[in-house]
Design a protein around this motif. Structure first.
Motif, short mmCIF file in Angstrom:
data_model
loop_
_atom_site.label_atom_id
_atom_site.label_comp_id
_atom_site.label_asym_id
_atom_site.label_seq_id
_atom_site.Cartn_x
_atom_site.Cartn_y
_atom_site.Cartn_z
N GLN A 53 0.81 -1.21 0.00
CA GLN A 53 0.00 0.00 0.00
C GLN A 53 0.85 1.27 0.00
OE1 GLN A 53 -3.09 0.00 2.91
NE2 GLN A 53 -3.93 1.93 2.21
N SER A 54 1.93 1.30 0.76
CA SER A 54 2.77 2.50 0.80
C SER A 54 3.33 2.83 -0.58
CB SER A 54 3.92 2.31 1.78
OG SER A 54 3.43 2.12 3.08
N ARG A 55 3.73 1.82 -1.32
CA ARG A 55 4.24 2.06 -2.67
C ARG A 55 3.15 2.60 -3.56
NH1 ARG A 55 6.56 -2.91 -5.62
NH2 ARG A 55 8.31 -2.54 -4.26
N TRP A 56 1.96 2.02 -3.47
CA TRP A 56 0.84 2.48 -4.30
C TRP A 56 0.55 3.95 -4.00
CZ3 TRP A 56 -3.97 4.61 -4.33
CH2 TRP A 56 -4.73 4.43 -5.49
N TYR A 57 0.56 4.33 -2.71
CA TYR A 57 0.33 5.73 -2.34
C TYR A 57 1.38 6.64 -2.96
CZ TYR A 57 -3.35 4.90 1.14
OH TYR A 57 -4.52 4.60 1.76
N LYS A 58 2.62 6.22 -2.98
CA LYS A 58 3.69 7.06 -3.55
C LYS A 58 3.54 7.22 -5.06
CE LYS A 58 7.11 5.94 -0.03
NZ LYS A 58 8.37 5.25 0.27
N GLN A 59 2.95 6.25 -5.71
CA GLN A 59 2.84 6.27 -7.17
C GLN A 59 1.54 6.88 -7.69
OE1 GLN A 59 3.36 2.07 -7.95
NE2 GLN A 59 5.58 2.27 -8.09
N HIS A 60 0.62 7.25 -6.79
CA HIS A 60 -0.68 7.78 -7.22
C HIS A 60 -0.98 9.10 -6.50
CE1 HIS A 60 -0.87 3.57 -8.41
NE2 HIS A 60 -1.75 3.95 -9.31
N SER A 61 -1.78 9.90 -7.16
CA SER A 61 -2.13 11.23 -6.63
C SER A 61 -3.12 11.11 -5.48
CB SER A 61 -2.74 12.08 -7.73
OG SER A 61 -4.03 11.57 -8.08
N ARG A 62 -3.28 12.22 -4.78
CA ARG A 62 -4.25 12.27 -3.69
C ARG A 62 -5.66 11.97 -4.21
NH1 ARG A 62 -4.70 14.70 1.51
NH2 ARG A 62 -6.88 15.11 2.00
N ARG A 65 -6.07 8.30 -4.70
CA ARG A 65 -6.20 7.63 -3.41
C ARG A 65 -7.62 7.78 -2.87
NH1 ARG A 65 -0.99 10.13 -2.48
NH2 ARG A 65 -1.98 11.61 -1.07
#
Length: 76
Positions: A53-62, A65
């Motif tokens: 999940q942390s990686r996905w958050y870094k790769q996608h915009s707010r 998310r």
């Protein structure tokens, strides 16, 4: 199936899945490895995937998310 526990309990639950099921692991609360029998892949065509999940958050915009969280909240 979403898996956040892992370990022997998850292995047992995967045997209850139907054909062409998907197992997504995103945690290991049991702190035990996930071991899956080859027969699930051969005879049930099980598909497994890991999700960080942390990686996905870094790769996608707010916005992305927030859209994901809304989609998940709408699942019933």
């Amino acid at each position: 199936m979403l898996n956040c526990v892992s370990g022997p309990d998850t292995t047992a639950m995967t045997r209850l899945l139907g054909d062409d099921a998907h197992l997504v692991s995103y945690g290991a609360m049991s702190k035990k490895p996930l071991s899956l029998p080859t027969s699930l892949f051969i005879f049930k065509n099980l598909c497994t995937q890991g999700f960080w999940q942390s990686r996905w958050y870094k790769q996608h915009s707010r916005q992305e998310r927030e859209e994901l969280m809304q989609t998940l909240a709408d699942l019933k």
